[in-house]
Design an enzyme around this catalytic site. Structure first.
Site, PDB file in Angstrom:
ATOM      1  N   GLN A   1      87.370   4.016 137.380  1.00 54.29           N
ATOM      2  CA  GLN A   1      86.416   3.608 138.444  1.00 54.29           C
ATOM      3  C   GLN A   1      86.787   1.985 138.782  1.00 54.29           C
ATOM      4  O   GLN A   1      86.735   1.227 137.785  1.00 54.29           O
ATOM      5  CB  GLN A   1      85.060   3.578 137.882  1.00 54.29           C
ATOM      6  CG  GLN A   1      84.190   3.408 138.697  1.00 54.29           C
ATOM      7  CD  GLN A   1      84.020   4.420 139.944  1.00 54.29           C
ATOM      8  OE1 GLN A   1      84.044   5.429 139.595  1.00 54.29           O
ATOM      9  NE2 GLN A   1      83.688   3.734 141.006  1.00 54.29           N
TER      10      GLN A   1
ATOM     11  N   LYS B   1      79.588  12.394 140.144  1.00 51.37           N
ATOM     12  CA  LYS B   1      80.642  13.007 140.060  1.00 51.37           C
ATOM     13  C   LYS B   1      80.620  14.283 138.960  1.00 51.37           C
ATOM     14  O   LYS B   1      81.016  15.420 138.944  1.00 51.37           O
ATOM     15  CB  LYS B   1      81.829  12.227 139.478  1.00 51.37           C
ATOM     16  CG  LYS B   1      82.563  11.410 140.744  1.00 51.37           C
ATOM     17  CD  LYS B   1      83.521  10.443 140.260  1.00 51.37           C
ATOM     18  CE  LYS B   1      83.606   9.430 141.102  1.00 51.37           C
ATOM     19  NZ  LYS B   1      84.169   8.122 140.520  1.00 51.37           N
TER      20      LYS B   1
ATOM     21  N   ASP C   1      92.989   9.912 142.760  1.00 46.94           N
ATOM     22  CA  ASP C   1      92.338   9.035 143.734  1.00 46.94           C
ATOM     23  C   ASP C   1      93.590   9.064 144.782  1.00 46.94           C
ATOM     24  O   ASP C   1      93.200   8.279 145.774  1.00 46.94           O
ATOM     25  CB  ASP C   1      92.008   7.982 142.991  1.00 46.94           C
ATOM     26  CG  ASP C   1      90.633   7.844 142.804  1.00 46.94           C
ATOM     27  OD1 ASP C   1      89.896   8.382 143.568  1.00 46.94           O
ATOM     28  OD2 ASP C   1      90.010   7.155 141.926  1.00 46.94           O
TER      29      ASP C   1
END
Ligand code: NDP
Length: 282
Positions: free
Chosen positions: A97, A53, A120
């Site tokens: 995460q 990322k 997300d």
């Protein structure tokens, strides 16, 4: 023989579009989109993902920062960090995460992320907007699948779409996106009776199960579009999807490989959402 849907190629295209958007935003308003990734504990797969990322952000001109916290971090400490990032004007996207360590309530943490920075698309507010048909942030993997279908001019309207898997991250949101694009959608799971009978109806088949080579040739209709979301390791430790690619490839019209299919799209759509979030604040 199926045409391969090349996730790397589509990804490159998307990342190019994001990079253009980032530079336009900087020129017009002086804003650089910023993404914060929060990682608790030491999960090797998560570390690789976060590293990828960071690289993708740098290439697209997006500011990125990582917050690596030790495994023994308390829920309160993590929530305090999320609140700090919610207030930080340089951060437009926050990514926590998963998985989090067992002593931390995942739902509580995901709900603490501001819906305005929820790149997300996991916050219930954004899930609600998606279901309503007015989505703001689309979850990255399902959004990536739609982008791949669009890139290859694959029509969704009126098609029979079957999704195997009903997780909040993949199965449910991709089902909703296909539905909004006028597919007739069936969602299957571990209690589905006669799975093959259902999957053989699919013009578009999405496998998001997490079991290597689970979707076999006999479960696929001739000419189906097969999207393999699964990421598994086979006995030799090789990365493999949920679809028995070698055999299904002969029957499908389009198919995504693993690796190099859906995987690269997820990060690309994360960059996309971060840019969208930064633009929304202008
Ligand atoms: P989950 O484990 O959350 O969900 C798996 C789903 O598969 C469940 O709904 C489960 O049903 C269903 N399932 C399990 N066994 C069967 C069976 N025998 N028959 C029918 N359905 C079954 O996984 P995720 O959705 O998070 O991920 C799925 C896969 O996609 C994983 O391999 C994951 O690594 C990968 N993934 C890849 C991403 C990418 O970027 N390419 C991103 C996210 C995930 P039930 O609900 O009944 O238990």
């Amino acid at each position: 023989m199926a045409q391969i849907i090349d996730g790397k190629e589509v990804s490159q295209y998307i990342r190019g579009e994001v990079a253009k958007g980032v530079s336009q935003l900087l020129d017009s308003s002086g804003i650089t989109p910023g993404l914060a990734a929060v990682l608790v504990g030491e999960d090797p797969a998560s570390e690789i993902y976060v590293r990828n990322k960071r690289k993708a952000c740098t290439e697209a001109g997006i500011y990125s920062e990582e917050h690596k916290l030790p495994a023994e971090t308390t829920e309160e400490e993590l929530l305090a960090l999320v609140q700090k990032l919610n207030q930080d004007p340089n951060i437009h996207g926050i990514l926590v995460q998963l998985p989090l360590p067992d002593h931390i309530n995942e739902t509580k943490v995901l709900r603490a992320v501001s819906p305005d920075k929820d790149v997300d698309g996991f916050h219930p507010f954004n899930v609600g907007l998606l279901v309503e048909g007015n989505p703001r942030f689309l979850s990255c993997t399902p959004h990536g699948i739609i982008k791949m279908l669009e890139y290859y001019d694959i029509d969704i309207k009126g098609k029979e779409a079957v999704v195997v898997g009903r997780s909040n991250i993949v199965g449910k949101p991709i089902a909703m996106l296909l539905l909004h694009r006028h597919a007739t959608v069936t969602v299957c799971h571990s209690r589905t009776r006669d799975l093959g009978e259902v999957t053989r109806r699919a013009d578009i088949l999405v496998a998001a199960i997490g079991r290597a080579n689970f979707i076999t040739e006999d479960m696929v209709k001739e000419g189906a579009v097969v999207i393999d979301v699964g990421i598994n390791r086979n006995e030799e430790g090789k990365l493999t999807g949920d679809v028995d690619f070698a055999n299904v490839e002969n029957k499908a019209s389009y198919i995504t490989p693993v690796p190099g299919g859906v995987g690269p799209m997820t990060i690309s759509m994360l960059l996309w959402n971060t840019l969208e979030s930064a633009k929304a604040g202008v």
